[in-house]
Motif scaffolding. Structure first.
Motif, short mmCIF file in Angstrom:
data_model
loop_
_atom_site.label_atom_id
_atom_site.label_comp_id
_atom_site.label_asym_id
_atom_site.label_seq_id
_atom_site.Cartn_x
_atom_site.Cartn_y
_atom_site.Cartn_z
N ASP A 550 0.83 -1.21 0.00
CA ASP A 550 0.00 0.00 0.00
C ASP A 550 0.87 1.26 0.00
OD1 ASP A 550 -2.67 0.77 -0.16
OD2 ASP A 550 -2.91 1.00 2.00
N THR A 551 1.89 1.25 0.85
CA THR A 551 2.78 2.41 0.96
C THR A 551 3.58 2.63 -0.32
OG1 THR A 551 2.97 2.09 3.35
CG2 THR A 551 4.69 3.40 2.28
N GLU A 552 4.09 1.54 -0.90
CA GLU A 552 4.92 1.68 -2.10
C GLU A 552 4.10 2.12 -3.30
OE1 GLU A 552 8.19 1.58 -2.21
OE2 GLU A 552 8.24 1.19 -0.06
N VAL A 553 2.85 1.66 -3.42
CA VAL A 553 1.99 2.16 -4.50
C VAL A 553 1.75 3.65 -4.31
CG1 VAL A 553 -0.27 2.00 -5.62
CG2 VAL A 553 0.90 -0.08 -4.87
N PHE A 554 1.52 4.05 -3.07
CA PHE A 554 1.35 5.48 -2.76
C PHE A 554 2.56 6.28 -3.23
CE2 PHE A 554 2.67 8.77 0.27
CZ PHE A 554 1.67 9.71 0.07
N PHE A 555 3.77 5.79 -2.93
CA PHE A 555 4.99 6.52 -3.28
C PHE A 555 5.17 6.68 -4.79
CE2 PHE A 555 7.10 5.25 0.93
CZ PHE A 555 6.80 6.48 1.49
N ARG A 556 4.50 5.87 -5.59
CA ARG A 556 4.66 5.95 -7.04
C ARG A 556 3.62 6.82 -7.72
NH1 ARG A 556 7.33 2.50 -4.74
NH2 ARG A 556 9.19 1.51 -5.58
#
Length: 582
Positions: A550-556
């Motif tokens: 969830d966090t990594e998708v947010f960062f992209r």
């Protein structure tokens, strides 16, 4: 009665004019001493209770500054998703400057826009013949079609096309990264192309399949990649532009989407085992703590092994803290490889699985007279162990809570000598491939918002405004000047009921993690590969994995809106805890 005046005068004689200066100096001295004692007491209390901010939860550039500093190494636990080595790398790597564009792809003389004509002009009766996928003209056609379709990514290498699932299908792989990528990572995709042939021999790309639909083009990565040594890529191996040469060793960059080989390393021979030097950490109170606590301690052990030039004997079995489990209790038996990139670690450092190590040790240590050096005090620094010649150094930790943590070894004078080798530990590429798949389904063209609710929103004493500031009405008001209407909006959140955000659908195309559960369900590649690591038993997509993805998708996301920086003035860690760096 007559004697009282004389007694009074004797008691107050110190206030006579001739004694005033002496008394004043004494009073000033006593006052200064009192202030000094109070200052020492206050400083002692602060020193005993102070805990610095955990550097793992800062943006990557602040982590880099921390690693170069001499700040206190004491750790403060949190349940935040940890940063790993790839987060420390800048997104301005030299390798990212040489992407392929349409002008780099040769256009055959017989080609029209979006099509090519085969050299053999006599197509009568051959319209349904198989497409010759490796043919250079077909290769160029597929490259042009991919570049024209996927406008939000940069291409860095195209693999040679291969036959697909039928005569009109070709599979082709490519290496890419998003045009507005903020992380130093390459991605690999391989897709199916449907190619049609007309009666005049013209070939056209009819359609391009979904993410990872071209499985026949998925090849194991090669150690020596054509083109990265400064020479142009060749069509017989694929196509890529030459990367400018730089001084020193090139920086290793993750490639998400490559086949993962995280099999356990083995000792080559009995003699090589006997000649080796090893370090192992045993026991301690780090088990079942948060993932950030685990990594902070593990990196200390890895750093000491690097400093001593020894192989780290590591326990690949992790206890997952109850803060991440659906059962609400600590769960043993989780594999390191579920969460981190073990292939990169074993390729970059000398590590062994402790199960295999103890099996070899039991078999050979008496025969070769292998010795063990036991260390039971964390205050014995790595510097004092640098001259130890024993085959195995074992650090054994007790049960006293604070003194039993592995990371204590790297505190004090050791901090400036033994560096945590962050570049050796990356996130699991299997999890990152899920991130890439979600981003690809959104065509790498989306904005994102991180909405923290849950327990913090319910605790109005510590976060008095969070519940109101993250309500649908407040979100619409906050986002109106930040995100354009109609945009794909990925919402990373711990709010279990995503229908809470339904009012946002009037302005945005909203997306949530649970919409992509097919990427980790029983029919997914992730499910099959993790079960294989787990002796055939299915692996739960646990809370830490969900938070990480969830966090990594947010960062992209192209635009990113944070809860505590953009949506509310409440502090991340509660009232009166805000800092300029948070």
């Amino acid at each position: 009665m007559l004697g009282r005046p004389s007694i009074l005068l004797s008691r107050t004689g110190s206030f006579r004019p001739e004694n005033l200066g002496q008394n004043a100096m004494a009073m000033i001295g006593n006052l200064c001493f009192t202030i000094f004692v109070l200052g020492v007491l206050i400083f002692t209390i602060i020193a005993a209770t102070y805990q610095p901010e955990d550097p793992l939860f800062h943006p990557s550039e602040k982590i880099t500054n921390f690693l170069a500093s001499k700040s206190n190494a004491t750790f403060r636990a949190d349940d935040t998703v940890v940063r790993t080595g790839e987060d420390f790398l800048g997104a301005n790597q030299t390798a990212f400057s040489t992407f392929i564009n349409l002008n780099d792809v040769d256009v055959p003389e017989t080609a029209d826009a979006g099509s090519v004509t085969e050299n053999n002009l006599d197509c009568r009766g051959k319209i349904d013949d198989p497409i010759d996928c490796p043919d250079p003209d077909v290769f160029h056609l597929l490259m042009r079609a991919a570049i024209e379709k996927f406008k939000d990514i940069h291409f860095y290498r195209f693999g040679k096309p291969v036959r697909g699932l039928n005569d009109s299908s070709c599979h082709m792989a490519w290496r890419f990264r998003p045009k507005e990528g903020k992380t130093a990572t390459f991605y690999k995709d391989y897709r199916s192309f449907v190619v049609s042939r007309s009666e005049n021999c013209t070939l056209d790309v009819v359609s391009i399949g979904d993410y990872h639909s071209g499985g026949n083009a998925r090849k194991r990565k090669r150690k020596n990649k054509t083109g990265f040594d400064g020479t142009p890529g060749k069509l017989d191996e694929g196509f890529e532009k030459a990367t400018p040469k730089t001084e020193g060793e090139p920086i290793a960059l993750p490639v998400v989407g490559e086949a993962v080989n995280d099999s356990l390393p083995v000792v080559e021979s009995e003699s090589s085992f006997g000649n080796g030097k090893y370090l192992i950490y045993s026991g301690g109170g780090d088990r079942c703590k948060s993932m950030s606590h685990y990594l902070w301690s593990f990196m200390c052990a890895l750093g000491e092994a690097q400093y001593l030039n020894r192989t780290l004997v590591m326990d690949l079995s992790i206890c997952l803290s109850k803060i991440y489990t659906s059962s609400g209790v600590d769960e043993e038996g989780k594999d390191f490889r579920f969460y981190f990139d073990f292939e990169h670690l074993k390729d970059s450092a000398s590590v062994l699985d402790q199960v295999q190590f103890w099996s070899d040790w039991k078999q050979w240590h008496k025969k070769h007279r292998l010795s063990l050096h036991l260390v039971e005090d964390f205050r014995i620094t790595p510097m004092k162990l640098s001259g130890v010649q024993d085959t195995l150094i074992m650090r054994k930790f007790g049960s006293v809570e604070l003194d039993s943590y592995w990371y204590r070894v790297c505190e004090g004078e050791t901090e400036s000598v033994v560096q945590r080798p962050w570049h050796l530990v990356w996130k699991s590429r299997r999890l990152m491939d899920i991130v890439s798949a979600i981003s690809s389904r959104l065509n790498w063209d989306y904005d994102s918002v991180h909405v923290v609710r849950g327990e913090k929103a319910r605790n109005r004493e510590m976060w008095p405004h969070l519940a109101e500031d993250t309500s649908p009405e407040a979100l619409l008001s906050s986002l109106q000047d930040k995100i354009d209407d109609g945009r794909n909006l990925y919402i990373a959140t711990n709010e279990p009921d995503t229908s809470f955000f339904d009012p946002l659908k009037d302005k945005y195309s909203t997306h949530f993690l649970h919409e992509y559960k097919d990427l980790w369900d029983e029919n997914s590649e992730w499910y099959a590969e993790t079960a294989k690591l787990n002796n055939g038993n299915p692996v739960e997509f646990d809370g830490y994995m969900r938070s990480s993805v969830d966090t990594e998708v947010f960062f992209r996301g192209k635009k990113q809106v944070e809860t505590f920086n953009d949506l509310t003035k409440d502090c991340k860690d509660g009232i009166n805890t805000c800092t300029s760096s948070s």
